[in-house]
Write a protein that holds these residues in place. Structure first.
Motif, PDB file in Angstrom:
ATOM      1  N   VAL A 124       0.862  -1.190   0.000  1.00 60.60           N
ATOM      2  CA  VAL A 124       0.000   0.000   0.000  1.00 60.60           C
ATOM      3  C   VAL A 124       0.893   1.233   0.000  1.00 60.60           C
ATOM      4  O   VAL A 124       1.852   1.320   0.778  1.00 60.60           O
ATOM      5  N   TYR A 125       0.567   2.192  -0.880  1.00 62.00           N
ATOM      6  CA  TYR A 125       1.391   3.394  -1.032  1.00 62.00           C
ATOM      7  C   TYR A 125       0.804   4.558  -0.238  1.00 62.00           C
ATOM      8  O   TYR A 125      -0.409   4.815  -0.278  1.00 62.00           O
ATOM      9  N   TYR A 126       1.671   5.266   0.482  1.00 64.02           N
ATOM     10  CA  TYR A 126       1.304   6.488   1.197  1.00 64.02           C
ATOM     11  C   TYR A 126       2.144   7.628   0.630  1.00 64.02           C
ATOM     12  O   TYR A 126       3.378   7.528   0.566  1.00 64.02           O
ATOM     13  N   GLN A 132      -3.180   7.552   1.656  1.00 59.97           N
ATOM     14  CA  GLN A 132      -3.158   6.425   0.727  1.00 59.97           C
ATOM     15  C   GLN A 132      -3.479   6.902  -0.686  1.00 59.97           C
ATOM     16  O   GLN A 132      -4.378   7.717  -0.887  1.00 59.97           O
TER      17      GLN A 132
END
Length: 205
Positions: A124-126, A132
């Motif tokens: 998961v990209y932040y 997010q």
């Protein structure tokens, strides 16, 4: 011989009935499970400390930046820190968010200031604001470390940490706990970040 009157007989049976009722009530309450709800303790989340360096200190950057997953009040948290070199290496929080679950890995992005967390086998990209966002996993930075770490436990219960650099220089430190990982905060190899199970320290050769 005394003959019991009808009124006395009624009183006597009433007393016997009352005693029997009380006895039955106590018996039933003693052996009948109560209907009280058991207090359910909240499930404790196991949070593994993780860290990745977002910016090393070098000729272009005066201070290091790193992202860290840590436990706060039994909840996982993602924090971005700036290490203030001129203020006794103080860790200054830049951004922080609570996480719903504990990640198992952390990596930086190839080109952005974002962070990748591995949650339940999914990356998961932040972004730089720790929001997010959708992003292709091809941007996950695959690190090519220029140093190696060896940890050996001595007879005294201390752990000897050895950091081998690409130029064959070695940093040796004795620690009272086993380190989980080591991160380099300076391209000059003069500042290292060591993570333990619960604590962290900075190493300056």
């Amino acid at each position: 011989m005394y003959k019991e009157t009808g009124k006395e007989k009624i009183i006597r049976f009433s007393i016997i009935a009352a005693i029997a009722a009380v006895t039955l009530y106590l018996f039933v309450n003693q052996y009948t499970p109560t209907n009280e709800q058991a207090v359910v303790q909240p499930e404790q989340i196991q949070v593994k400390q993780l860290a990745v360096v977002l910016q090393e200190m070098n000729q272009h950057h005066d201070f290091p930046m790193l992202a860290m997953v840590k436990e706060h009040e039994n909840q996982p948290m993602l924090v971005i820190y700036k290490v203030d070199i001129e203020n006794n290496y103080r860790f200054e929080t830049q951004k922080a968010i609570n996480l719903e679950e504990a990640p198992t890995d952390i990596k930086r992005d190839e080109v952005s200031d974002g962070v990748w967390l591995k949650l339940d086998k999914t990356w998961v990209y932040y972004d730089s604001d720790l929001q997010q966002a959708k992003r292709q996993e091809e941007y996950i930075k695959e690190e090519d470390p220029t140093f190696s770490v060896d940890v050996t436990e001595g007879d005294s219960g201390l752990y000897e940490l050895q950091i081998h650099n690409e130029d064959d220089s070695i940093l040796k430190k004795q620690l009272d706990k086993e380190p989980m990982s080591v991160e380099r905060l300076s391209e000059q190899k003069d500042l290292w970040f060591v993570l333990f199970e619960k604590d962290t320290i900075l190493l300056v050769p």
